[in-house]
Write an enzyme that holds these catalytic residues in place. Structure first.
Site, PDB file in Angstrom:
ATOM      1  N   CYS A 245      31.085  37.635  37.804  1.00 47.03           N
ATOM      2  CA  CYS A 245      30.908  39.093  37.760  1.00 47.03           C
ATOM      3  C   CYS A 245      32.162  39.871  36.245  1.00 47.03           C
ATOM      4  O   CYS A 245      32.958  40.354  37.175  1.00 47.03           O
ATOM      5  CB  CYS A 245      30.759  40.368  39.390  1.00 47.03           C
ATOM      6  SG  CYS A 245      29.832  39.330  40.023  1.00 47.03           S
ATOM      7  N   ALA A 246      32.294  39.050  35.604  1.00 45.31           N
ATOM      8  CA  ALA A 246      33.459  38.592  34.540  1.00 45.31           C
ATOM      9  C   ALA A 246      33.800  40.341  34.044  1.00 45.31           C
ATOM     10  O   ALA A 246      34.778  40.643  33.402  1.00 45.31           O
ATOM     11  CB  ALA A 246      33.493  38.130  33.233  1.00 45.31           C
ATOM     12  N   GLY A 250      38.637  40.952  32.269  1.00 50.62           N
ATOM     13  CA  GLY A 250      40.057  41.002  32.058  1.00 50.62           C
ATOM     14  C   GLY A 250      41.170  39.985  33.103  1.00 50.62           C
ATOM     15  O   GLY A 250      41.993  39.458  32.838  1.00 50.62           O
ATOM     16  N   ASP A 269      28.107  37.668  33.895  1.00 49.66           N
ATOM     17  CA  ASP A 269      27.980  38.679  34.389  1.00 49.66           C
ATOM     18  C   ASP A 269      26.738  39.124  33.711  1.00 49.66           C
ATOM     19  O   ASP A 269      26.097  38.300  33.318  1.00 49.66           O
ATOM     20  CB  ASP A 269      28.563  39.758  33.004  1.00 49.66           C
ATOM     21  CG  ASP A 269      29.075  41.226  34.474  1.00 49.66           C
ATOM     22  OD1 ASP A 269      29.961  41.171  35.026  1.00 49.66           O
ATOM     23  OD2 ASP A 269      27.934  41.969  33.885  1.00 49.66           O
ATOM     24  N   ASP A 315      34.948  39.197  41.419  1.00 48.93           N
ATOM     25  CA  ASP A 315      35.337  40.019  41.635  1.00 48.93           C
ATOM     26  C   ASP A 315      34.578  41.582  41.782  1.00 48.93           C
ATOM     27  O   ASP A 315      33.125  41.520  40.803  1.00 48.93           O
ATOM     28  CB  ASP A 315      35.675  40.349  40.186  1.00 48.93           C
ATOM     29  CG  ASP A 315      36.335  42.202  39.982  1.00 48.93           C
ATOM     30  OD1 ASP A 315      36.583  42.923  40.901  1.00 48.93           O
ATOM     31  OD2 ASP A 315      37.244  42.653  38.912  1.00 48.93           O
ATOM     32  N   CYS A 368      37.208  45.788  44.127  1.00 45.97           N
ATOM     33  CA  CYS A 368      38.450  47.535  43.865  1.00 45.97           C
ATOM     34  C   CYS A 368      38.046  48.336  45.111  1.00 45.97           C
ATOM     35  O   CYS A 368      38.549  49.455  44.905  1.00 45.97           O
ATOM     36  CB  CYS A 368      38.586  48.219  42.564  1.00 45.97           C
ATOM     37  SG  CYS A 368      36.836  48.794  41.918  1.00 45.97           S
TER      38      CYS A 368
END
Length: 435
Positions: A245-246, A250, A269, A315, A368
Site C-alpha cells: 500500500c505504498a 513517501g 499498490d 500502511d 493514519c
C-alpha cells in the site's frame, strides 16, 4: 479580487464541494481553481481558507441552521459562519451580501429570518449534543472515547487546528542542517522536528514546491508522524523491503535513505496513478534501489515471493481520522459503513502482506487512524490468528532503529495524536516473525 468577491467565490467553492460529497475536497478545489485561472495566488488562498473554515465547522453550523428550520445552502452556511464564527454581526453579513459588483446578491427574506434567529447565539451552544460540541461524527465517538478517555475534549480540539507543514530531508543528497540552511537562503525558516531525526517544520505554511531545495529532491513533504513509521521499519542497507500500500511512496523514499540506496525495495499498490506519481518522486529523490509493482486481481506476485522480505510495511487504507485537521471534509464524508468496510479490508491486506515476511523479519502495520478498531484491535486479532508473529514493544523497536531517548508514548505500540505529539494522528505496531 475585492474582499466581497472573495466571499462570493468561497460560496461557489462550497457549492462545488456540496455537489461532489464523496469526492475529496482538495480534488474538487483543484478543479475549481483550474477552471478559474484568473484568480491569483493570494486570492486563491483567501478563498480556500474561508471555504475550509466553513467545512471545518460544518457540523456545528448545520446544528445552528437546523434549529431555525432553514436548509444549509452554501450562501447560508457562509453567512452563518461570518455571523457566528467571525463575529461580524448581522449588519456585517448584509454588507457582504450587498448585491454590488462581484458581490453576492442581497439576503433573501428566508436567509435574513434565519440569521436574525442566530444573531447573539453562542457558537458552542450549551444545548449541543456531545458529538456536535466536539465536532466529531457520532459513529466515531465510542472508539475515540476508548482511545482518549478523559482527554477526549483535548484530543478533539487538537483535530480542529491547522496542520503544520513538515518536511523530510533526503539523506541520500544532503543533511538536515544543510537543507535547513538552503531553505533559509530561499526565505523559508524551519526548525528541527521533535522526534524525527530527518524532519524540518516550516515556521508558517509557505510555498515549498517551487523552491530549488524541493525541486532538486533535497526535501519531501511528509508529516513527522509518517516519518516515524518509516523509522520504525528499521530498513537497513542490503535488506529486501516491501512497502505494501505504498501510495505515492513517501515511506519508500524514507526507507531508501535509511538503506543508503543499497538492497531492494518493492513499492506495491493497487492504483496506477499513485504508482506513476511514486515513480516520479523516486527519480527526483535519486532513489536507485526501488521498483514499483501494481497489485491486480489474480496477480501471483505476492505468492511467488512468500517469506522473501526482511521488512514489510503495511500502511493500510483507513478512515484517516488522524488527519482530520488536514482533511476536514473527511469527517463529513466518512460513514459507519465505510469504517466497517475498511476494517475488513485491513484484515485481508494484513494477512496477505504477512506472507511476505521471512522468519526473523519484521511486519510493520500502520494507519493514519486514531480509532482502536483500525489499530490495536487489528493487531490483537492478527496475533490471535498468526502464532508465528510476536509484537515488538515500542521502546525496543525505537532502540532497534537507533534512536536515543524515550519513544513518543509509553504503550506497546506507537499511537500519535495532534494534541499530545504535534503530529497527525498515526498508529504503528512492529511485529516480528519467529525465526
Amino acid at each position: 479580487m475585492t474582499p466581497l468577491a472573495r466571499i462570493s467565490a468561497a460560496i461557489a467553492l462550497l457549492d462545488a464541494l456540496e455537489s461532489a460529497p464523496r469526492r475529496p475536497a482538495d480534488g474538487v478545489a483543484n478543479d475549481f481553481f483550474r477552471a478559474r485561472r484568473f484568480i491569483g495566488g493570494g486570492d486563491r488562498r483567501a478563498i480556500a481558507d474561508r471555504a475550509w473554515g466553513v467545512v471545518r465547522e460544518r457540523a456545528r453550523l448545520d446544528w445552528h441552521i437546523d434549529r431555525t428550520g432553514a436548509a444549509p445552502t452554501g450562501r447560508l452556511l457562509m453567512a452563518a459562519y461570518l455571523l457566528l464564527v467571525e463575529g461580524g454581526g448581522l449588519a456585517g453579513v448584509e454588507a457582504a451580501f450587498n448585491g454590488g459588483q462581484y458581490a453576492e446578491r442581497p439576503l433573501t427574506q428566508e436567509e435574513r429570518r434565519c440569521l436574525t434567529k442566530l444573531e447573539g447565539q453562542p457558537f458552542l451552544h450549551p444545548k449541543m449534543d456531545e458529538a456536535t460540541r466536539l465536532n466529531l461524527p457520532e459513529w466515531a465517538l465510542p472508539g475515540l472515547r476508548v482511545r482518549f478517555g478523559d482527554s477526549l475534549p483535548e484530543a478533539a480540539a487538537g483535530l480542529e487546528g491547522s496542520a503544520p507543514l513538515d518536511l523530510r530531508v533526503n539523506l541520500l543528497r544532503t543533511s538536515r542542517d544543510a537543507a535547513a540552511a538552503a531553505l533559509a537562503a530561499e526565505g523559508i525558516p524551519t526548525e528541527p522536528t521533535r522526534y524525527s531525526p530527518w524532519g524540518l517544520r516550516v515556521a508558517d505554511r509557505r510555498p515549498i514546491l517551487n523552491t530549488r531545495v524541493f525541486q532538486d529532491g533535497l526535501v519531501e513533504i511528509q508529516d513527522e508522524g509518517s516519518q516515524l513509521i518509516a523509522l520504525l521499519a528499521d530498513a537497513r542497507p542490503g535488506m529486501k523491503v516491501a512497502d505494501y500500500c505504498a501510495g505515492a511512496a513517501g515511506k519508500t523514499l524514507a526507507m531508501a535513505a535509511t538503506m543508503g540506496n543499497r538492497g531492494r525495495i518493492a513499492a506495491l499498490d493497487v492504483s496506477v496513478p499513485r504508482l506513476t506519481g511514486a515513480a516520479k518522486r523516486l527519480v527526483r529523490a535519486g532513489v536507485h534501489n526501488a521498483e514499483t509493482h501494481l497489485l491486480e486481481a489474480g496477480d501471483r506476485w505476492v505468492k511467488r515471493r512468500a517469506a522473501g522480505f526482511d521488512r514489510v510495511l503495511v500502511d493500510a487504507p483507513c478512515t484517516g481520522t488522524g488527519t482530520w485537521r488536514r482533511n476536514p471534509d473527511a469527517r463529513l464524508r466518512t460513514t459507519q459503513e465505510d469504517y466497517a468496510e475498511l476494517i475488513t479490508k485491513q484484515r485481508a491486506i494484513l494477512d496477505r502482506a504477512a506472507s511476505l515476511v521471512r522468519p526473523g523479519g519484521k511486519l510493520i502495520y500502520a494507519t493514519c487512524s486514531i480509532l482502536p478498531g483500525e489499530d490495536e484491535e487489528q493487531v490483537r486479532d492478527f496475533l490471535g490468528q498468526h502464532s508465528d508473529f510476536d509484537a515488538v514493544p515500542l521502546a525496543e523497536a525505537w532502540a532497534d532503529a537507533g534512536m536515543q531517548g524515550p519513544p513518543p508514548g509509553e504503550g506497546p505500540h506507537m499511537a500519535l495524536a495532534p494534541h499530545s505529539h504535534g503530529t497527525d494522528g498515526f498508529f504503528a505496531a512492529v511485529l516480528r516473525r519467529r525465526a
